[in-house]
Design an enzyme around this catalytic site. Structure first.
Site, PDB file in Angstrom:
ATOM      1  N   GLU A  91     -13.051 134.893  28.282  1.00 28.29           N
ATOM      2  CA  GLU A  91     -12.764 136.388  27.732  1.00 28.29           C
ATOM      3  C   GLU A  91     -14.597 136.770  27.055  1.00 28.29           C
ATOM      4  O   GLU A  91     -15.107 136.226  27.317  1.00 28.29           O
ATOM      5  CB  GLU A  91     -11.666 136.250  26.355  1.00 28.29           C
ATOM      6  CG  GLU A  91     -10.581 135.793  26.639  1.00 28.29           C
ATOM      7  CD  GLU A  91     -10.015 135.497  24.867  1.00 28.29           C
ATOM      8  OE1 GLU A  91     -10.655 135.464  24.466  1.00 28.29           O
ATOM      9  OE2 GLU A  91      -8.529 135.608  25.512  1.00 28.29           O
ATOM     10  N   CYS A 104     -20.619 139.867  24.145  1.00 26.12           N
ATOM     11  CA  CYS A 104     -20.739 138.831  23.927  1.00 26.12           C
ATOM     12  C   CYS A 104     -19.988 137.604  25.353  1.00 26.12           C
ATOM     13  O   CYS A 104     -19.042 138.211  25.387  1.00 26.12           O
ATOM     14  CB  CYS A 104     -19.636 138.245  22.659  1.00 26.12           C
ATOM     15  SG  CYS A 104     -19.091 137.021  22.268  1.00 26.12           S
ATOM     16  N   CYS A 111     -14.515 124.174  25.745  1.00 24.59           N
ATOM     17  CA  CYS A 111     -16.421 123.675  25.332  1.00 24.59           C
ATOM     18  C   CYS A 111     -15.636 122.470  25.036  1.00 24.59           C
ATOM     19  O   CYS A 111     -14.624 122.063  24.449  1.00 24.59           O
ATOM     20  CB  CYS A 111     -15.981 124.635  24.347  1.00 24.59           C
ATOM     21  SG  CYS A 111     -17.893 124.002  23.201  1.00 24.59           S
ATOM     22  N   CYS A 118     -13.489 126.195  15.071  1.00 27.02           N
ATOM     23  CA  CYS A 118     -13.266 126.814  16.518  1.00 27.02           C
ATOM     24  C   CYS A 118     -11.999 126.584  17.149  1.00 27.02           C
ATOM     25  O   CYS A 118     -11.703 125.778  17.458  1.00 27.02           O
ATOM     26  CB  CYS A 118     -14.674 126.621  17.064  1.00 27.02           C
ATOM     27  SG  CYS A 118     -14.919 127.308  18.294  1.00 27.02           S
TER      28      CYS A 118
HETATM   29  S1  SF4 Z   1     -18.222 126.710  18.291  1.00 26.49           S
HETATM   30 FE1  SF4 Z   1     -16.637 126.409  20.172  1.00 26.49          FE
HETATM   31  S2  SF4 Z   1     -17.763 126.960  20.986  1.00 26.49           S
HETATM   32 FE2  SF4 Z   1     -19.781 127.246  19.419  1.00 26.49          FE
HETATM   33  S3  SF4 Z   1     -20.350 124.994  20.506  1.00 26.49           S
HETATM   34 FE3  SF4 Z   1     -18.521 124.864  18.515  1.00 26.49          FE
HETATM   35  S4  SF4 Z   1     -16.159 124.437  19.432  1.00 26.49           S
HETATM   36 FE4  SF4 Z   1     -17.972 125.038  20.790  1.00 26.49          FE
END
Ligand code: SF4
Length: 348
Positions: A91, A104, A111, A118
């Site tokens: 996305e 963005c 991740c 998050c």
């Molecule tokens: S905020 Fe989310 S995308 Fe960013 S480093 Fe932390 S886990 Fe990863």
């Protein structure tokens, strides 16, 4: 020829090797593809006497941006989903800001940093994106959605400094003036705090890009609870890396602080944050946490937010308020990555 992963010079070299033709041919092709989306190559004047070369090129060029399979809009913020060649989806979010459009971009599918606030972190890391897949998001926004993107922030799904093998070349391709032509001062890489990565990014050839740090805490105890990366790379080491980072003229480190009710919202936290930022040339974005379904963390009430903002101002911190642009389509901070709607970490 995978043009989206190549700067003009790399493309010109590959073009010469493959077709035996120099920049008289390759430069207009590169410009045309990157700046207009690449249709109608055979109408370029240089091919008027060589239609067979135009046809061959049209077959050889790989524009692997992937199809945009979904797009939703909320108050001018557009979130779009790109399907990659292996069927995974990423996305990207278009944000209108001060008469310019910022995109963005994602740098990974998922991740591995595991930040507690998050949604993307909950997916785990599925894979790194390639350079072409990162550049492809800008290409798609400009030439499929028709949005004149002028700023790029690496704040979508993933930790960009965990994928520098693709992100560094993507910065070079995006910045090529004969192509997509995004100035380095209009690119920002956001990190959860990978110190080796910050130092590597600092050494990129040419002008530096802007750096944003997702800080979110006033001390190691809170930060380690919210962001596991802090256990290996504590705040003092991070601060030293931020002080080493080369800033562009008038540049600053962008610091993001997601305010979470009952976690990082006390006056002592604001004062500790101010002390931490004092030696840095920093601009703080104060972002109200925007809970995803199932989250055990709470959004700050408006009064909590205003109070915390006031404490920071009293401490003479340069702070900008951030609303929840895109919240209704889950394109706000920490909300990209939901299979049913979207995916990202610290998006503006
Ligand atoms: S905020 Fe989310 S995308 Fe960013 S480093 Fe932390 S886990 Fe990863």
């Amino acid at each position: 020829m995978k043009i989206l992963e190549q700067t003009h010079d790399q493309f010109a070299d590959a073009f010469l090797r493959r077709y035996g033709k120099g920049t008289h041919y390759s430069t207009p092709v590169y410009r045309h593809v990157m700046q207009t989306g690449g249709t109608g190559l055979d109408r370029l004047p240089i091919f008027s006497q060589m239609p067979e070369l135009a046809g061959r090129l049209q077959r050889d060029l790989v524009l692997d941006a992937g199809p945009v399979v979904n797009q939703v809009e909320d108050h001018g913020v557009i979130k779009f989903v790109t399907r990659l060649a292996d069927g995974l989806e990423i996305e990207s979010v278009v944000i209108p800001m001060f008469r310019r459009f910022t995109l963005c971009v994602s740098s990974q599918v998922g991740c591995r940093m595991g930040c507690r606030f998050c949604r993307t972190g909950k997916m785990g890391l599925m894979r790194h994106l390639t350079t072409a897949e990162i550049v492809g998001q800008v290409f798609a926004a400009r030439h499929r959605l028709g949005v004149d993107v002028r700023n790029v922030v690496f704040m979508g799904m993933g930790e960009p400094l965990d994928n520098l093998e693709s992100v560094l070349p993507a910065i070079r391709v995006l910045g090529d003036q004969r192509g997509l032509d995004i100035a380095r001062r209009h690119m920002t890489v956001s990190t959860a705090g990978l110190i080796d990565g910050i130092d590597r990014l600092a050494r990129i050839d040419g002008a530096p890009v802007n750096l944003a740090i997702s800080l979110n805490a006033p001390n190691d105890a809170i930060r380690s609870r919210l962001m596991p990366v802090n256990r290996a790379m504590p705040m003092a080491d991070l601060q030293a890396a931020l002080r080493r980072y080369p800033l562009s003229r008038k540049g600053a480190i962008f610091v993001e602080y997601v305010l979470i009710e009952g976690i990082n919202d006390q006056q002592a936290h604001a004062q500790a944050l101010a002390r931490y930022l004092a030696p840095l040339n920093a601009k703080l974005n104060l972002i109200p946490y925007n809970p995803a379904p199932g989250s055990d963390l709470k959004a700050p009430s408006p009064s909590t937010y205003e109070r915390f903002l006031g404490w920071l101002v009293a401490e003479r911190v340069f702070v900008r308020r951030r609303g929840e642009k895109g919240g209704r389509i889950m394109a706000a901070c920490g909300q990209l990555g939901g299979r049913e709607c979207c995916a990202s970490g610290t998006c503006l």
